[in-house]
Enzyme design. Structure first.
Site, short mmCIF file in Angstrom:
data_model
loop_
_atom_site.label_atom_id
_atom_site.label_comp_id
_atom_site.label_asym_id
_atom_site.label_seq_id
_atom_site.Cartn_x
_atom_site.Cartn_y
_atom_site.Cartn_z
N GLU A 172 0.80 -1.22 0.00
CA GLU A 172 0.00 0.00 0.00
C GLU A 172 0.84 1.28 0.00
OE1 GLU A 172 -2.82 -0.16 3.22
OE2 GLU A 172 -3.88 -1.86 2.36
N GLU A 353 -5.54 -8.75 1.04
CA GLU A 353 -6.15 -8.33 2.30
C GLU A 353 -7.63 -8.05 2.07
OE1 GLU A 353 -4.37 -5.11 4.53
OE2 GLU A 353 -2.34 -5.79 4.08
C1 GBH Z 1 -4.31 -2.25 5.64
O1 GBH Z 1 -4.48 -0.90 5.40
C2 GBH Z 1 -2.90 -2.51 6.08
O2 GBH Z 1 -2.13 -3.08 5.03
C3 GBH Z 1 -2.79 -3.36 7.31
O3 GBH Z 1 -1.50 -3.26 7.83
C4 GBH Z 1 -3.85 -2.92 8.30
O4 GBH Z 1 -3.70 -3.56 9.53
C5 GBH Z 1 -5.19 -3.23 7.70
O5 GBH Z 1 -5.33 -2.63 6.46
C6 GBH Z 1 -6.38 -2.81 8.56
O6 GBH Z 1 -6.45 -1.42 8.67
O7 GBH Z 1 -6.78 6.98 10.62
O8 GBH Z 1 -8.76 7.76 9.48
O9 GBH Z 1 -6.57 8.31 8.63
C7 GBH Z 1 -5.77 -0.51 4.97
C8 GBH Z 1 -5.78 0.96 4.60
C9 GBH Z 1 -5.01 2.99 5.53
C10 GBH Z 1 -7.06 2.10 6.26
C11 GBH Z 1 -4.96 3.87 6.77
C12 GBH Z 1 -7.02 2.99 7.48
C13 GBH Z 1 -6.25 5.08 8.37
C14 GBH Z 1 -7.48 5.93 8.33
N1 GBH Z 1 -5.74 1.78 5.80
N2 GBH Z 1 -6.30 4.20 7.19
S1 GBH Z 1 -7.38 7.34 9.32
#
Ligand code: GBH
Length: 446
Positions: A172, A353
């Protein structure tokens, strides 16, 4: 069985690969052992106020010490594939120089243990744990870090290349860009749009250089990028919403897909950033050729759609999960899979994922009733089945996550696992969803 577990009668093609995923910093712990250096996530999680509850990955699920038992649980579930990541600071403490044998040995033992149990390893080279020494030297804003990544990748391929059939380069890149450099919720905690898009370019460059490193070794493994894709839908039927959605899609999806799969950044995004952006100035002749080095597969990670307003903002349309950014919309998985195949051709796709956080707790008799996760996974697997029926060359499905783990800025508050981790004792308990997933794998069907 309860409704969620009632079979839908959807059989998958023979040879379809069922798996589960994790990443190094989220499960390993043992952050100071066997010559591991510090990463940006050690720094970030130890900075007061950054992580909910002050949590860190110092111990996490203690997988570094408990990997053998975890491998047995994977075998018990019947997994055919396990996606994990390699911690760069275990291999090069400061991000450069001779590889650390003890760090490599951990992953050698892990990979050997997977093969012994008939589980195919799928290794991600980078799941956000950049060596802190490289951050101190400019991090992903520095083009040199992409070159350092190619050296690191080469060392990993030399040690493990014959035993890992599928490699993923960078997990990602968009999340590093958006959360690390735009919103600042992830390491290194910056809020700098100009830096963010240069970082995006260097992450893409690092991806391409790693693909070239694998090719030049001539080993047997396949390799591809791992993108979290978001289908973007207009929130209303106005032309302004349509235009805003197209541009939003450029930043969320096409920026990454187009550069790797067509050798161009999307013109609308470049126009939007302007000719004097740090990105525009940072792209050198030949970079896009490196980024577009042919890949063997595309890894897709899907969690949520995005609804875009005429003003270019976003709104919530569907029920959200415990993660406020996640709207539950299984058709979004069908939409993004079919769209990628339509727009970029029939490249093999792996879902690396897909999952849901739940607030389940350890119940009586050591049970965890996460019925919501069963429903979520069943509905998304059904959407994947429909995409296959409509011609998407989908090879595999990996649940995020094998086990509860350190959920970045949310700490241990969000539990994403099929397997419950009782952190005080590090006991593992199979949730209802794990028992259900075992039967999905055995039947090759939902
Ligand atoms: C994935 O990201 C990751 O690859 C993995 O490590 C993670 O554990 C999993 O998903 C579950 O989240 O705090 O409101 O700014 C998914 C994409 C990007 C979604 C970061 C959540 C933070 C949102 N993620 N995002 S915010």
């Amino acid at each position: 069985p309860a409704d969620a577990e009632a079979p839908l009668g959807l059989r998958f093609p023979d040879g379809f690969v069922w798996g589960a995923a994790t990443s190094a910093y989220q499960i390993e712990g043992a952050t100071k052992e066997d010559g591991r250096g510090e990463s940006v996530w050690d720094t970030f999680s130890h900075t007061p106020g950054r992580i909910k509850g002050g949590d860190t990955g110092d111990v996490a699920a203690d997988h570094y010490h408990r990997y053998a038992g975890d491998l047995d649980l994977m075998r018990d579930l019947g997994l055919r594939s396990y996606r994990f990541s390699i911690a760069w600071p275990r291999i090069q403490a400061d991000g450069a120089g001779a590889p650390n044998q003890r760090g490599l040995d951990f992953y050698r033992r892990l990979v050997a243990g997977l093969h012994e149990r008939g589980i195919a390893p799928m290794a991600t080279l980078f799941h956000w744990d950049l060596p802190q020494a490289l951050q101190d030297a400019g991090g992903w804003e520095s083009r040199d870090v992409a070159l350092r990544f190619a050296d690191y990748a080469d060392a990993v391929f030399t040690a493990l290349g014959d035993d890992v059939p599928v490699w993923l380069t960078i997990n990602e890149p968009k999340t590093v860009v958006q959360n690390g450099y735009l919103q600042g919720h992830h390491a290194p905690g910056r809020q700098d749009p100009e830096a963010a898009h240069l970082v995006a370019h260097h992450l893409q460059l690092a991806h391409g250089l790693a693909v070239q490193a694998l090719r030049s070794r001539g080993g047997p493994g396949r390799i591809g990028p791992a993108f979290n894709l978001h289908p973007c839908y207009p929130a209303d039927s106005s032309p302004a919403a349509a235009a805003a959605t197209t541009l939003y899609d450029g930043y969320e999806n096409r920026f990454y897909l187009d550069s790797v799969l067509t050798g161009r950044y999307p013109a609308d995004v470049l126009d939007d950033l302007g000719p004097d952006s740090r990105l525009a100035r940072g792209i050198r002749d030949g970079d896009l050729d490196i980024i577009a080095t042919p890949v063997d597969l595309l890894a897709v990670q899907y969690y949520t759609p995005i609804y875009v307003t005429a003003a270019g903002g976003t709104v919530t349309r569907w029920p959200t999960s415990q993660a406020d950014w996640q709207q539950i919309h299984p058709d979004g998985l069908y939409d993004i899979l079919t769209r990628v195949t339509r727009d970029y051709g029939p490249l093999p796709i792996s879902i690396t994922e897909n999952g849901l956080p739940t607030t389940d707790a350890l119940g009586p008799d050591d049970t965890v009733d996460d019925a919501g996760r069963v429903t979520f996974l069943r509905d998304h697997i059904a959407a994947a089945h429909r995409a296959i029926a409509d011609g998407v060359p989908l090879e595999s499905f990996h649940v995020w996550s094998l086990m509860d783990n350190f959920e970045w800025a949310e700490g241990y508050d969000q539990r994403w696992g099929l397997i419950h981790v009782d952190y005080p004792t590090q006991r593992r308990i199979l949730k209802r969803s794990a028992h259900w997933y075992r039967s999905v794998i055995a039947d090759n069907a939902v």
